[in-house]
Scaffold this motif. Structure first.
Motif, mmCIF file in Angstrom:
data_model
loop_
_atom_site.group_PDB
_atom_site.id
_atom_site.type_symbol
_atom_site.label_atom_id
_atom_site.label_comp_id
_atom_site.label_asym_id
_atom_site.label_seq_id
_atom_site.Cartn_x
_atom_site.Cartn_y
_atom_site.Cartn_z
ATOM 1 N N SER A 35 20.529 40.689 42.146
ATOM 2 C CA SER A 35 19.598 40.964 43.247
ATOM 3 C C SER A 35 18.203 41.270 42.707
ATOM 4 N N TYR A 36 17.793 40.467 41.738
ATOM 5 C CA TYR A 36 16.493 40.661 41.092
ATOM 6 C C TYR A 36 15.439 39.869 41.861
ATOM 7 N N PRO A 37 14.340 40.491 42.292
ATOM 8 C CA PRO A 37 13.397 39.846 43.215
ATOM 9 C C PRO A 37 12.454 38.854 42.554
ATOM 10 N N GLY A 38 13.007 37.838 41.899
ATOM 11 C CA GLY A 38 12.188 36.835 41.246
ATOM 12 C C GLY A 38 12.170 35.523 42.006
ATOM 13 N N VAL A 39 11.645 34.488 41.358
ATOM 14 C CA VAL A 39 11.528 33.176 41.982
ATOM 15 C C VAL A 39 12.901 32.571 42.243
ATOM 16 N N GLY A 40 13.857 32.785 41.342
ATOM 17 C CA GLY A 40 15.199 32.265 41.547
ATOM 18 C C GLY A 40 15.859 32.849 42.786
ATOM 19 N N HIS A 41 15.681 34.138 43.000
ATOM 20 C CA HIS A 41 16.219 34.792 44.199
ATOM 21 C C HIS A 41 15.557 34.242 45.454
ATOM 22 N N LEU A 42 14.257 34.001 45.380
ATOM 23 C CA LEU A 42 13.536 33.398 46.507
ATOM 24 C C LEU A 42 14.065 32.008 46.826
ATOM 25 N N LEU A 43 14.286 31.205 45.768
ATOM 26 C CA LEU A 43 14.756 29.841 45.976
ATOM 27 C C LEU A 43 16.137 29.822 46.606
ATOM 28 N N TYR A 44 16.995 30.716 46.193
ATOM 29 C CA TYR A 44 18.338 30.797 46.783
ATOM 30 C C TYR A 44 18.248 31.095 48.277
ATOM 31 N N ASN A 45 17.426 32.060 48.652
ATOM 32 C CA ASN A 45 17.279 32.401 50.070
ATOM 33 C C ASN A 45 16.611 31.275 50.851
ATOM 34 N N ALA A 46 15.643 30.605 50.219
ATOM 35 C CA ALA A 46 14.959 29.512 50.904
ATOM 36 C C ALA A 46 15.911 28.363 51.195
ATOM 37 N N ILE A 47 16.780 28.044 50.243
ATOM 38 C CA ILE A 47 17.760 26.981 50.462
ATOM 39 C C ILE A 47 18.779 27.404 51.508
ATOM 40 N N GLN A 48 19.188 28.654 51.461
ATOM 41 C CA GLN A 48 20.190 29.151 52.400
ATOM 42 C C GLN A 48 19.683 29.107 53.841
ATOM 43 N N TYR A 49 18.401 29.419 54.056
ATOM 44 C CA TYR A 49 17.837 29.462 55.399
ATOM 45 C C TYR A 49 16.990 28.223 55.723
ATOM 46 N N ASN A 50 17.059 27.217 54.853
ATOM 47 C CA ASN A 50 16.341 25.964 55.094
ATOM 48 C C ASN A 50 14.838 26.203 55.287
ATOM 49 N N ASP A 51 14.308 27.079 54.478
ATOM 50 C CA ASP A 51 12.894 27.439 54.545
ATOM 51 C C ASP A 51 12.116 26.483 53.631
ATOM 52 N N TYR A 52 11.788 25.292 54.176
ATOM 53 C CA TYR A 52 11.278 24.238 53.309
ATOM 54 C C TYR A 52 9.876 24.508 52.750
ATOM 55 N N PRO A 53 8.942 25.197 53.431
ATOM 56 C CA PRO A 53 7.655 25.478 52.771
ATOM 57 C C PRO A 53 7.824 26.325 51.515
ATOM 58 N N LEU A 54 8.719 27.314 51.581
ATOM 59 C CA LEU A 54 8.971 28.147 50.405
ATOM 60 C C LEU A 54 9.694 27.348 49.326
ATOM 61 N N GLU A 55 10.630 26.496 49.724
ATOM 62 C CA GLU A 55 11.310 25.619 48.759
ATOM 63 C C GLU A 55 10.297 24.774 48.003
ATOM 64 N N MET A 56 9.402 24.121 48.746
ATOM 65 C CA MET A 56 8.417 23.245 48.104
ATOM 66 C C MET A 56 7.480 24.034 47.207
ATOM 67 N N GLY A 57 7.087 25.227 47.626
ATOM 68 C CA GLY A 57 6.220 26.038 46.783
ATOM 69 C C GLY A 57 6.869 26.374 45.452
ATOM 70 N N ILE A 58 8.163 26.710 45.488
ATOM 71 C CA ILE A 58 8.878 27.028 44.248
ATOM 72 C C ILE A 58 9.101 25.766 43.425
ATOM 73 N N PHE A 59 9.412 24.648 44.085
ATOM 74 C CA PHE A 59 9.573 23.387 43.365
ATOM 75 C C PHE A 59 8.298 23.024 42.611
ATOM 76 N N ILE A 60 7.153 23.262 43.225
ATOM 77 C CA ILE A 60 5.877 22.952 42.565
ATOM 78 C C ILE A 60 5.711 23.797 41.308
ATOM 79 N N ILE A 61 6.089 25.070 41.396
ATOM 80 C CA ILE A 61 6.020 25.940 40.218
ATOM 81 C C ILE A 61 6.930 25.408 39.107
ATOM 82 N N LEU A 62 8.150 25.007 39.459
ATOM 83 C CA LEU A 62 9.103 24.505 38.472
ATOM 84 C C LEU A 62 8.612 23.200 37.862
ATOM 85 N N ILE A 63 8.113 22.307 38.700
ATOM 86 C CA ILE A 63 7.619 21.017 38.206
ATOM 87 C C ILE A 63 6.459 21.220 37.243
ATOM 88 N N ALA A 64 5.508 22.054 37.644
ATOM 89 C CA ALA A 64 4.335 22.283 36.805
ATOM 90 C C ALA A 64 4.702 22.949 35.489
#
Length: 331
Positions: A278-307
């Protein structure tokens, strides 16, 4: 030199742009897009007889649906990204950049710390094991690290959480710091952050350590067969100098590029560790974004990973010649 540098930077930028556009299109036009998801889970009778609510819902869904040509839509999204606008989070209605900015430092902290610890420790252990090849120490440690490497990170994380967190109570079982300390540059807060980050860092360190050890051992054994090592032994040079200056310095070169790549890819791999603890990092955010289909947050994290991955590869190319004088930048 400058021409090669411009070419490599240009390729990296093009790679980031194309990957962002493809990722956006895959999410935006998928059957599980946010608009389609809301329509599928919303009971039809829940808005029956409520024209105002129905109008508001339709207007909101229109903001989620893409319009026109997919290429033009993706270019418009890319234009917003280049201006620092990653959209609004669907759940909290907060800008995605704000949410990621709050979570990113925690992920950077545990990822970089664990990788650096596992890298330098793995390099040293791998060099020692490779230099003592064929001995009982070599065979026993090889068996240990081979087994360790085969354990998934979520298994080792769950075991550490259970025994060191719940059973023994030595470390906290969640969060980034205690709620009874004041955030800031003070000793109680720093100690609390380190204590909460210990288990996530230990989990990621154990996950990466075996790979570095085995890789360094193989490189060390290969380097020991080189002529310059045999010549140094014939000259009677001290074994410690041979191990570090002749063998270690050359065996470590291929692992340098792996280090840069690992830093980039580990941002995505931290999702399991951060969710377990339950560590409040980007990985935790991505898990919640995928779980709730929060696509703007998903894309924001994907951009960080890609870059992070593309920039890591670029830095490895640019700095490798500093470690190996035989390699010239641009060749």
């Amino acid at each position: 030199m400058l021409k090669w540098l411009a070419k490599r930077v240009g390729f990296s930028i093009i790679t980031i742009i194309i990957t962002i556009m493809i990722s956006w299109a895959l999410i935006e036009y998928s059957p599980e897009s946010p608009a389609n998801f809301i329509n599928s889970v919303l009971p039809p009778n829940s808005i029956a007889g409520k024209p105002t609510l129905r109008l508001e819902l339709e207007q909101y869904l229109m903001t989620l649906k893409p319009h026109g040509n997919p290429l033009i839509d993706s270019l418009q999204y890319l234009w917003q990204v280049l201006h620092g606008n990653l959209g609004i989070d669907i759940i909290s209605q907060v800008p995605v950049t704000t949410i990621i900015a709050q979570a990113l430092p925690w992920t950077v902290f545990i990822v970089t710390t664990s990788i650096l610890i596992s890298y330098f420790l793995g390099i040293r252990l791998g060099m020692k094991i490779g230099y003592k090849r064929g001995t009982k120490v070599d065979s026993s440690l090889m068996s240990l690290f081979t087994v360790t490497r085969s354990i998934p990170v979520y298994i080792s994380g769950a075991l550490l959480l259970f025994f060191l967190g719940f059973e023994l109570g030595w470390f906290p079982t969640g969060g980034a710091f205690s709620i009874n300390v004041t955030p800031g540059f003070n000793i109680p807060f720093i100690l609390s952050v380190i204590k909460h980050a210990f288990l996530p860092i230990l989990t990621l360190t154990l996950a990466n350590l075996a790979g570095w050890v085995l890789h360094m051992r193989a490189n060390t054994i290969y380097t020991l067969g080189e002529d310059y090592v045999s010549f140094a032994e014939i000259r009677g040079i001290n074994s410690n100098n041979i191990e570090t200056k002749y063998v270690g310095r050359n065996a470590i070169l291929p692992l340098y590029t792996s280090l840069i790549y690992t830093i980039g890819f580990s941002f995505g791999g931290s999702i399991f560790v951060e969710e377990i603890f339950s560590y409040p990092g980007v990985g935790h955010l991505l898990y919640n974004a995928i779980q709730y289909n929060d696509y703007p947050l998903e894309m924001g994290i994907f951009i960080i990973l890609i870059a992070s991955v593309v920039v890591g590869i670029l830095l490895a190319d640019l700095t490798y010649s500093l470690l190996d004088p035989r390699v010239k930048v641009g060749e």
